[in-house]
Design a protein around this motif. Structure first.
Motif, short mmCIF file in Angstrom:
data_model
loop_
_atom_site.label_atom_id
_atom_site.label_comp_id
_atom_site.label_asym_id
_atom_site.label_seq_id
_atom_site.Cartn_x
_atom_site.Cartn_y
_atom_site.Cartn_z
N ALA A 250 0.84 -1.19 0.00
CA ALA A 250 0.00 0.00 0.00
C ALA A 250 0.88 1.26 0.00
O ALA A 250 0.58 2.25 -0.67
CB ALA A 250 -0.91 -0.01 1.22
N ALA A 253 1.90 2.16 -3.48
CA ALA A 253 0.83 2.16 -4.49
C ALA A 253 1.21 3.10 -5.62
O ALA A 253 1.91 4.10 -5.41
CB ALA A 253 -0.47 2.60 -3.84
N PRO A 259 -1.95 -0.98 -5.31
CA PRO A 259 -0.79 -1.36 -4.50
C PRO A 259 0.28 -2.06 -5.33
O PRO A 259 -0.02 -2.67 -6.36
CB PRO A 259 -1.38 -2.31 -3.45
#
Ligand code: ADP
Ligand code: MG
Length: 384
Positions: A250, A253, A259
């Motif tokens: 994440a 990302a 992600p």
């Protein structure tokens, strides 16, 4: 291009960085080492050649850069010369990992210790032609690991350490201008960041053991996130144990919020048998015939456990195994060592080792086990 993260951006440096990305990366980065680059420096002044500063000098630099890149490309090991030990899970997933690195700027590789992340990923990167436009930088949390990883990868590639593969730790730098893979501590990469905010000497970074989440690693990961959009040519591979991987994904990302891809490789599995041996023994029964229990101390427990394992090991086709005993402090190690040395059981040799000891002359890189500031690894290796 101003660097928003820099408290005091230096326009000249940023200019260098732009050139580096456009075609001067390895040269610029290498020159900042200031070692043995006399030829490059002398030429770039253009003294005595009748050239003024400006376009011609830029063209000359560009040619030199192209020559350097061509030489680095020629030094790349041939894909068929790269050997991946078939028993390692990373080797099994090599094609998948290769495709992910080729297609994404950031890839997270998660896997248990021993799956081959540290030693095999650099070879996969080389196979993809990374390390040519700039070096592959491979960070390790510990100095001794940086050195042993460089030695191991170099050995697997059949090259001499300090040529294609080098390492840099505090006070030692075996990397050269033509090194394709540099293994270093994360502290070294951080220090380089201060001089080279675009990390222009690298075309690939492998941030190993990211799950350790030291201050250095956290800072590097934070910095890379904002650097990546400005270095679209830079690839980053993050390796981690199987914890926290989706948080890393994440964090990295892409612009659309997708992600970063995570690939989880299995660990190398070995059968594990757990036996509990409480520090309690049956005592003599009471007059009424009731069972009693007596406590034994930890040292006795350790000696008995070693004896049990050793006896079983040597009974099986004559092969005993080395035994690793973990204690929580130096005093416990000393006590166990002393007890073992005076006990009558003959076979194993005892080699106490603590995290506070000077590094062994070998390059064993097992991390010390942090336990309240003290760590230990007494072992009873089998005499050979
Ligand atoms: N210095 C070394 N000497 C001998 N074998 C090694 C060395 N380093 C790694 N290996 C072998 O390579 C395997 C994979 O190690 P490594 O790439 O460090 O895995 P990971 O990073 O996933 O923990 C190890 O299990 C071991 O068999
Ligand atoms: Mg590793």
């Amino acid at each position: 291009m101003p660097d928003p993260t820099s408290p005091s951006p230096r326009p000249a440096r940023d200019g260098d960085d732009r050139k580096a990305r456009g075609g001067g990366g390895a040269r610029e980065g290498d020159r900042s080492h200031g070692r043995g680059r006399g030829r490059g420096r002398g030429r770039s002044h253009g003294r005595g050649s009748g050239q003024g500063p400006g376009r011609e000098r830029g063209a000359e630099r560009h040619t030199r850069r192209q020559e350097a890149v061509a030489a680095r490309r020629a030094a790349l090991p041939a894909p068929e010369a790269l050997h991946y030990p078939p028993e390692l899970p990373v080797s099994e997933r090599r094609d998948e990992i290769k495709a992910l690195i080729r297609d994404h700027q950031v890839v997270i590789v998660a896997g248990e210790t021993g799956s081959g992340k540290t030693t095999q990923l650099p070879k996969i990167c080389l196979e993809l032609g990374r390390g040519v436009e700039g070096m592959i930088g491979h960070t390790q949390p510990r100095r001794i690991a940086a050195r042993s990883v460089a030695e191991r990868v170099s050995e697997e590639l059949g090259t001499e350490l300090g040529t294609l593969v080098g390492y840099q730790v505090r006070f030692t730098d075996t990397s050269r201008q033509d090194t394709l893979l540099k293994v270093m501590t994360d502290g070294i990469l951080l220090a380089e960041l201060q001089r080279d905010r675009m990390l222009s000497r690298y075309d690939t970074l492998i941030i190993d053991e990211a799950h350790e989440r030291s201050l250095n690693i956290d800072f590097i990961l934070g910095y890379l996130r904002q650097l990546l959009p400005r270095r679209p040519d830079l690839k980053v591979v993050i390796t981690s144990a199987t914890i926290d991987v989706h948080r890393f994904a994440a964090h990295f990302a892409d612009a659309d919020g997708r992600p970063a891809p995570v690939i989880e490789v299995s660990g190398r599995t070995y059968p594990v048998e757990v036996r509990y041996r409480p520090l309690q023994r049956e005592g003599p029964p009471t007059k009424q015939g009731e069972a009693t229990f007596v406590e034994v101390d930890q040292v006795t427990g350790i000696c008995e456990a070693v004896e049990e394992l050793w006896t079983e090991g040597s009974g099986r086709d004559g092969a005993g195994e080395d035994i690793l005993v973990f204690c929580s402090g130096e005093r416990e190690i000393r006590d166990a060592t002393d007890a073992w040395r005076v006990c009558s059981f003959p076979a194993p040799r005892c080699c106490p080792s603590t995290g506070g000891s000077p590094p062994p002359s070998s390059t064993a890189s097992s991390p010390a086990i942090p336990a309240g500031g003290s760590s230990c690894r007494p072992t009873w290796p089998r005499p050979r």
